[in-house]
Design an enzyme around this catalytic site. Structure first.
Site, short mmCIF file in Angstrom:
data_model
loop_
_atom_site.label_atom_id
_atom_site.label_comp_id
_atom_site.label_asym_id
_atom_site.label_seq_id
_atom_site.Cartn_x
_atom_site.Cartn_y
_atom_site.Cartn_z
N HIS A 87 -7.82 -1.33 -2.14
CA HIS A 87 -6.88 -0.68 -3.06
C HIS A 87 -7.31 -1.01 -4.48
O HIS A 87 -7.37 -2.18 -4.87
CB HIS A 87 -5.44 -1.14 -2.82
CG HIS A 87 -4.45 -0.47 -3.72
ND1 HIS A 87 -3.80 0.70 -3.37
CD2 HIS A 87 -4.02 -0.78 -4.97
CE1 HIS A 87 -3.00 1.07 -4.35
NE2 HIS A 87 -3.11 0.18 -5.34
N CYS A 88 -7.62 0.03 -5.26
CA CYS A 88 -8.14 -0.17 -6.61
C CYS A 88 -7.04 0.16 -7.62
O CYS A 88 -6.68 1.34 -7.77
CB CYS A 88 -9.36 0.70 -6.84
SG CYS A 88 -10.10 0.47 -8.48
N PRO A 89 -6.50 -0.82 -8.34
CA PRO A 89 -5.47 -0.50 -9.35
C PRO A 89 -6.03 0.23 -10.55
O PRO A 89 -5.29 0.92 -11.26
CB PRO A 89 -4.93 -1.88 -9.74
CG PRO A 89 -6.04 -2.84 -9.43
CD PRO A 89 -6.75 -2.27 -8.24
#
Length: 386
Positions: A168-170
């Protein structure tokens, strides 16, 4: 008389999807709820490129080549396109099991494991699956009520199982999975090239100005439109942003290039799925860097299984409209109807018309009626009216 009007409201599937995703444009855009860092990413890219195009590019295009701003614009547009494609697309979310499907899976698990005595811990819910002569375990997700496919994992931030989950890439505001990994890789690759490009030509700009008017005079120079701020201060600001971006973005690009060459995911690399103590060989690798890159970056892109804009159901809402009340002696006009039509008109009416009270003694014996009975005009009376 009252009229019931039915109105139908179309409900699409994205409005009822579980998880912690947000949707825009009637379900066409899908992102995570935490989008603050994504906006920071947009600000840094747009701000740095705006300063570069506004000041340095004009001077470099005249002194060196007009191709410098053109190539920078191509890199900028490609990076923005891949960023938005990564952020706004479905990463490969797997739908949760319906109640009937979940109950059927529970029955299968109970039939396989048998009855667990009270007080004992039930065995793990795992299915073995063979891929390229390697045993791969399919784990059960207690949230989605499904056995996850190979390489899938449950994202704790979006609260969904994602197929071929990478991470999961913010910074892009979304999960990175099977359906958007190639765009994520192209984004960080193009952003690395753009950062190196701007960083290099900023230094070239300062060097060219220093050779003409000296380094100290270059630091004091101010642009005509912004007399209160040194032009070199803006250039130094761009250099600092690009310098710190290089360490993270270029390093991240190199790491994902390594993963693409091995056909691995970040999740598998962190867990050590294929490099741990067991030394299990990666069953998804073709043993060739070119084949692995072609599969990850050029393979067919599967369609989304969510069908976000599909119609889920139709909700009906009714509205009641009141009509004007009739007078106490108002009756349906029957004089215009023939004698044979009057008897056919009464069964259709669903209203009871109030009739003035008349005593039974005022009516002939053959026409005496029971209370509440509607008066039916006789054949002679109908002819007399005519």
């Amino acid at each position: 008389m009252s009229v019931m009007v039915a109105r139908k409201k179309v409900v699409r599937k994205w409005e009822k999807l579980p998880g912690r995703n947000t949707f825009c444009c009637d379900g066409r855009i899908m992102m995570a709820r935490q989008k603050g860092i994504f906006y920071l990413t947009l600000f840094l890219i747009l701000g740095t490129c705006a300063l570069f195009f506004a000041f340095e590019c004009r001077y470099l295009a005249v002194q060196l080549s007009p191709a410098i701003p053109v190539f920078a614009a191509v890199l900028f547009l490609f990076a923005m396109a891949t960023l938005l494609r990564t952020s706004f697309s479905d990463p490969g979310v797997i739908p949760r099991a319906l109640p009937d499907e979940a109950a059927f899976i529970e029955m299968e698990i109970e039939a396989t494991n048998g009855t667990v005595p009270q007080g004992q811990r039930p065995p793990p819910r795992i299915k073995n699956f063979q891929i390229n002569n390697q045993i791969v375990k399919l784990k059960y997700c207690y949230t989605c009520k499904i056995f996850r496919p190979p390489r899938a994992s449950h994202c704790s931030i979006c609260d969904n199982c994602v197929e071929r989950f990478d991470h999961h890439c913010p910074w892009v505001g979304n999960c990175v999975g099977k359906r958007n990994y190639r765009y994520f890789y192209l984004f960080i690759l193009s952003l690395s090239l753009l950062t190196i490009y701007i960083f290099t030509f900023n230094i070239v700009y300062v060097a060219l100005k220093s050779l003409k008017i000296g380094f100290l005079n270059t630091l004091k120079e101010t642009p005509g439109t912004y007399p209160s701020m040194s032009l070199t201060v803006l250039t130094v600001l761009e250099v600092l942003i690009c310098f710190f971006t290089l360490w993270s973005v270029v390093g991240l690009t190199g790491f994902h290039t390594f993963l693409v060459a091995l056909n691995q995911t970040t999740n598998e690399d962190i867990k050590g799925s294929w490099t741990g103590k067991n030394r299990v060989q990666n069953p998804y690798s073709h043993g060739n860097i070119v084949k692995n890159c072609c599969e990850v970056l050029c393979g067919p892109l599967p369609p989304s299984v969510l069908d976000r804009r599909g119609i889920l159901q139709q909700e009906e809402s009714t509205a009641q409209e009141g009509s004007c009340p009739r007078g106490p002696g108002t009756q349906e006009p029957l004089a215009t109807q023939g004698p044979g039509q009057a008897q056919e008109a009464h069964p259709v009416l669903s209203l009871q018309v109030p009739v003035p009270s008349v005593s039974d003694t005022e009516m002939p014996e053959e026409k005496q009626r029971t209370p509440g009975e509607l008066p039916v005009p006789s054949l002679d009376a109908g002819r007399a009216e005519h």
